[in-house]
Design an enzyme around this catalytic site. Structure first.
Site, mmCIF file in Angstrom:
data_model
loop_
_atom_site.group_PDB
_atom_site.id
_atom_site.type_symbol
_atom_site.label_atom_id
_atom_site.label_comp_id
_atom_site.label_asym_id
_atom_site.label_seq_id
_atom_site.Cartn_x
_atom_site.Cartn_y
_atom_site.Cartn_z
ATOM 1 C CG ASP A 197 -2.183 0.879 0.942
ATOM 2 O OD1 ASP A 197 -2.114 1.767 0.063
ATOM 3 O OD2 ASP A 197 -3.213 0.697 1.619
HETATM 4 C C1 BGC Z 1 -5.125 3.185 -0.078
HETATM 5 C C2 BGC Z 1 -5.207 2.191 -1.231
HETATM 6 C C3 BGC Z 1 -4.980 2.896 -2.543
HETATM 7 C C4 BGC Z 1 -3.659 3.645 -2.484
HETATM 8 C C5 BGC Z 1 -3.346 4.385 -3.764
HETATM 9 C C6 BGC Z 1 -3.891 4.048 -0.144
HETATM 10 O O1 BGC Z 1 -3.957 5.083 0.782
HETATM 11 O O2 BGC Z 1 -5.174 2.486 1.142
HETATM 12 O O3 BGC Z 1 -6.451 1.547 -1.237
HETATM 13 O O4 BGC Z 1 -5.036 1.988 -3.606
HETATM 14 O O5 BGC Z 1 -3.715 4.584 -1.432
HETATM 15 O O6 BGC Z 1 -4.188 5.466 -3.935
#
Ligand code: BGC
Length: 729
Positions: free
Chosen positions: A267
């Site tokens: 993530d």
């Molecule tokens: C989120 C993810 C997301 C990523 C990219 C993160 O803060 O938890 O779900 O895909 O950001 O935007």
């Protein structure tokens, strides 16, 4: 612009000049052939990504379209860059990085899950993927298979349900739909990112076997069905180790027990180490600017040079990424660019909203008679559009934002277009339909008193990075409902929420609809249900409690104001860790309610229709390991409607299985029509996980199979015997 970008994508991926371009070869073989030609620097360039937007004073990375993430490819060898976008509910456009670029805003995943219809989830995935691909993306950060452990969870609207089988089936089908368009889908957030409060400093403590039977089972089923090309590890720790450096989670469960062949990306801001992460199974660092440093480029080269990390591990990381690229057609000559079918996307969005709206209560008010002369629509900007949830999944809706409500400095609630008021006017051409914004309760009550029927919209904004403080409707909305229903009991309340809410006023209303965040065709769907043009068929994928006191955690664990909830970036620190104890284990949602004999407000699986159904002839057949259940469902009413008969199992004392959903079907039936529903049951649903032996174990004894229309109304029961057995993990 869309056209130009699509061509660029086809060009980048289109070369045929390399031996590994032969798409008849197995993807892993193609990956190895390409890998054999790569320099170490080229391999390293595959294992980290950047935010594809201006960041830290630097412009958007060259070559990137503009989105959450970008991983440079290896053009020398025809390996395309990874253009990654969030797209759980439609293609996002964070911070308007692609100025003015919009996309179809789909209903929330909770609405999608309320259809209990994997086929429509597949269509959603396909439709979103077609739009994404036309914009030039080849990796979707979508397929959010976390279980809904807490009804206050900030991202519940991005998740599917509290049940592993329902979540696995719906997320898996959505992923399958996405990948049918030569795009990698990323299942996330692996795992136990069950709350937003303290998410980057949360150590989720839970019994490993219970995790295998709950959250991990949802992922396992979704991965089996959808075969996603990437898995995104979560921000939080699991049993003392960050998910992105958790050997048990990544190496043992995912890559060994489940034989996952593709890659694990982090993530955004979830990486904390180089060697530890790489050795635990992380294959790619994402959005590296959000980590305290880039852990995977320079530091990895140094770790290899100093013998701290075997070069073979870098090869494995790159090979997994390449295998996924080849398996999903990203490096193959793009097939003729598929035109975006916006009308088709609208049809899918409408069908999800229609089938995913759950009728919770109806005392003869709905469908509203076509002769109703005076209707008032109240509240929640229902004259303009329908609310959506916040965070990385936020879509800039095609057709433009209908309304924006500023909630503090950096937060805004965005309303998708598609005015429910106008849609209601279309459904009731003979009625006078007025609107009151609901901001002044006595005025709204007066308008209600002057009308023959009231459609009262209430909403709740939910967002990534924050959980709801409680389950009450925000602001003065409960009082508004009290005032309006007192003035006119012929009131239908339409809930536009990110999850379950409390309804202290329930007894005073004639009807309640849960429309969730219904997307840009939601207004139409709601109006059709109110008029009876559509017969409601949604079924709850989550339990609605009577009070927070009934939940495993009456208060969300952690301190919503105490620690960072989002990534902290360069130079930052993450703050003190906090341990959240999920001692409810696998007893999530309805399982907890059954175990505690707590009566819910509305049970999992529940939903009304304008017709009535009956179930009969429950039968269960055991042959060897295969257990099949069947029952006959009949439409007893005078309207066509869809029934969702559900099968549940409970086990003998030795197995201690209280109640598990083991199958269902969604069948549309004409008046008087009946149909036999047959489901074949996944053996893991009879089993308990033995973590020491790393096996599923079925206890011998007599099991009970029940069938009904929700998790509580189990009208039919049968029993069957199982022999002792063990199954691979
Ligand atoms: C989120 C993810 C997301 C990523 C990219 C993160 O803060 O938890 O779900 O895909 O950001 O935007």
């Amino acid at each position: 612009m869309v056209f130009v970008v699509a061509l660029a994508f086809a060009d980048a991926a289109g070369a045929q000049d390399w031996p590994w371009s032969d798409s008849s070869l197995p993807p892993v073989q193609r990956a190895q052939m390409a890998l054999d030609q790569m320099t170490e620097q080229e391999k390293l360039s595959l294992v980290y990504g950047v935010i594809a937007a201006p960041w830290g004073g630097k412009p958007k990375p060259s070559g990137s379209i503009g989105s959450a993430g970008y991983v440079a490819g290896v053009p020398r060898l025809g390996i395309p860059a990874l253009q990654e976008t969030d797209a759980e509910l439609g293609v996002s456009n964070p911070g308007d990085v692609r100025p003015g670029d919009t996309a179809t805003a789909m209903p929330s995943d909770l609405a999608l899950a309320s259809t209990w219809d994997p086929e429509i989830a597949r269509l959603q995935g396909q439709s979103v993927a077609i739009e994404a691909r036309a914009k030039g993306f080849n990796v979707l950060l979508g397929g959010a298979a976390n279980l809904i452990r807490d009804p206050r969870g900030g991202r519940n609207f991005e998740y599917f349900s509290e049940d592993p089988l329902l979540t696995g089936a719906m997320a898996g089908s959505m992923i399958e739909g996405v990948q049918s368009r030569h795009i990698i889908s990323t299942i996330k957030h692996f795992a136990l990112n069950a709350q937003e409060t303290d998410r980057v400093v949360l150590n989720a403590r839970i019994d490993p076997a219970a995790t295998r039977e709950s959250d991990l089972l949802a992922f396992e089923i979704a991965i089996e069905r959808g075969r996603p090309g990437a898995v995104m590890c979560a921000y939080n720790q699991l049993n003392g180790s960050y998910c992105c450096e958790n050997d048990w989670l990544l190496n043992q469960v995912l890559k060994t027990d489940w034989r996952y062949p593709f890659f694990v990306m982090s993530d955004w801001g979830a990486v904390h180490s180089t060697v530890r992460s790489a050795m635990a199974g992380l294959d790619q660092e994402s959005g590296e600017q959000l980590d305290t440093q880039n852990f995977f480029e320079g530091p990895m080269a140094r770790a290899i040079a100093e013998g701290e990390l075997p070069e073979a591990r870098l090869d494995d990381m790159a090979r997994r990424i390449l295998t996924s690229i080849f398996a999903h057609g990203l490096a193959d000559k793009a097939s003729a660019s598929e035109p975006v079918d916006f009308a088709g996307a609208d049809r899918t969005a409408l069908a999800i909203a229609r089938e995913g709206t759950v009728l919770l209560k109806n005392q003869g008010l709905l469908p509203l008679s076509a002769d109703t002369r005076k209707i008032v629509v109240i509240g929640a900007h229902a004259n303009l559009g329908a609310p959506s949830g916040g965070g990385s999944s936020q879509v800039m809706p095609r057709g433009g934002i209908a309304a924006k409500e500023q909630l503090g400095k950096n937060r805004a609630m965005i309303f998708d277009p598609g005015s429910p008021l106008e849609a209601i006017r279309l459904q009731f051409p003979r009625a006078r339909v007025d609107y009151d914004d609901g901001s002044v309760a006595p005025r709204a009550a007066k308008a209600a008193a002057d009308s023959d029927a009231v459609i009262l919209f209430v909403d709740q904004w939910m967002t990534e990075t924050a959980d709801a403080p409680n389950l009450s409707l925000p602001g003065e909305q409960d009082r508004l409902v009290e005032a309006v229903t007192q003035a006119n009991p012929r009131t239908a309340v339409v809930l536009e929420t990110g999850g379950p809410v409390l309804m202290p006023w329930l007894a005073q209303t004639a009807a309640v609809l849960a429309a969730w965040y219904p997307g840009q065709k939601g207004g139409e769907a709601i109006a059709e249900i109110l008029s009876g043009a559509a017969n409601p068929s949604g079924r709850l994928p989550v339990t609605f409690p009577i009070s927070e006191g009934q939940l495993p955690h009456p208060k969300i664990q952690g301190d919503p104001d105490g620690a960072p909830i989002g990534p902290v970036g360069r130079g930052g620190h993450y703050g003190a860790m906090f341990t959240g104890v999920y001692d409810e284990g696998a007893a999530v949602g309805y399982k907890w309610f059954v175990e505690r004999a707590e009566p819910p407000l509305f049970p999992f699986g529940f939903g009304l229709s304008y017709t009535r159904f009956a179930l009969s002839n429950l039968a269960v057949d055991v042959s060897g390991r295969t257990v099949t259940a069947s029952a006959t469902v009949r439409n007893l009413g005078d309207r066509t409607g869809a029934a969702t008969p559900q099968f549940y199992v409970s086990g003998p004392k030795s197995a201690n299985i209280r109640l598990r959903l083991v199958g269902w079907d969604r069948v549309e039936l004409k008046p008087g029509e009946d149909r036999q529903v047959i489901v074949s049951i996944d053996s893991r649903l009879f089993a308990r996980f033995d973590e020491d032996a790393r096996k599923w174990r079925i206890q011998p004894g007599v099991y009970r199979l029940t069938a009904g229309f929700d998790s509580q109304q189990q009208e039919l029961a049968a029993s069957f015997e199982l022999q002792s057995a063990s199954l691979p993990p």
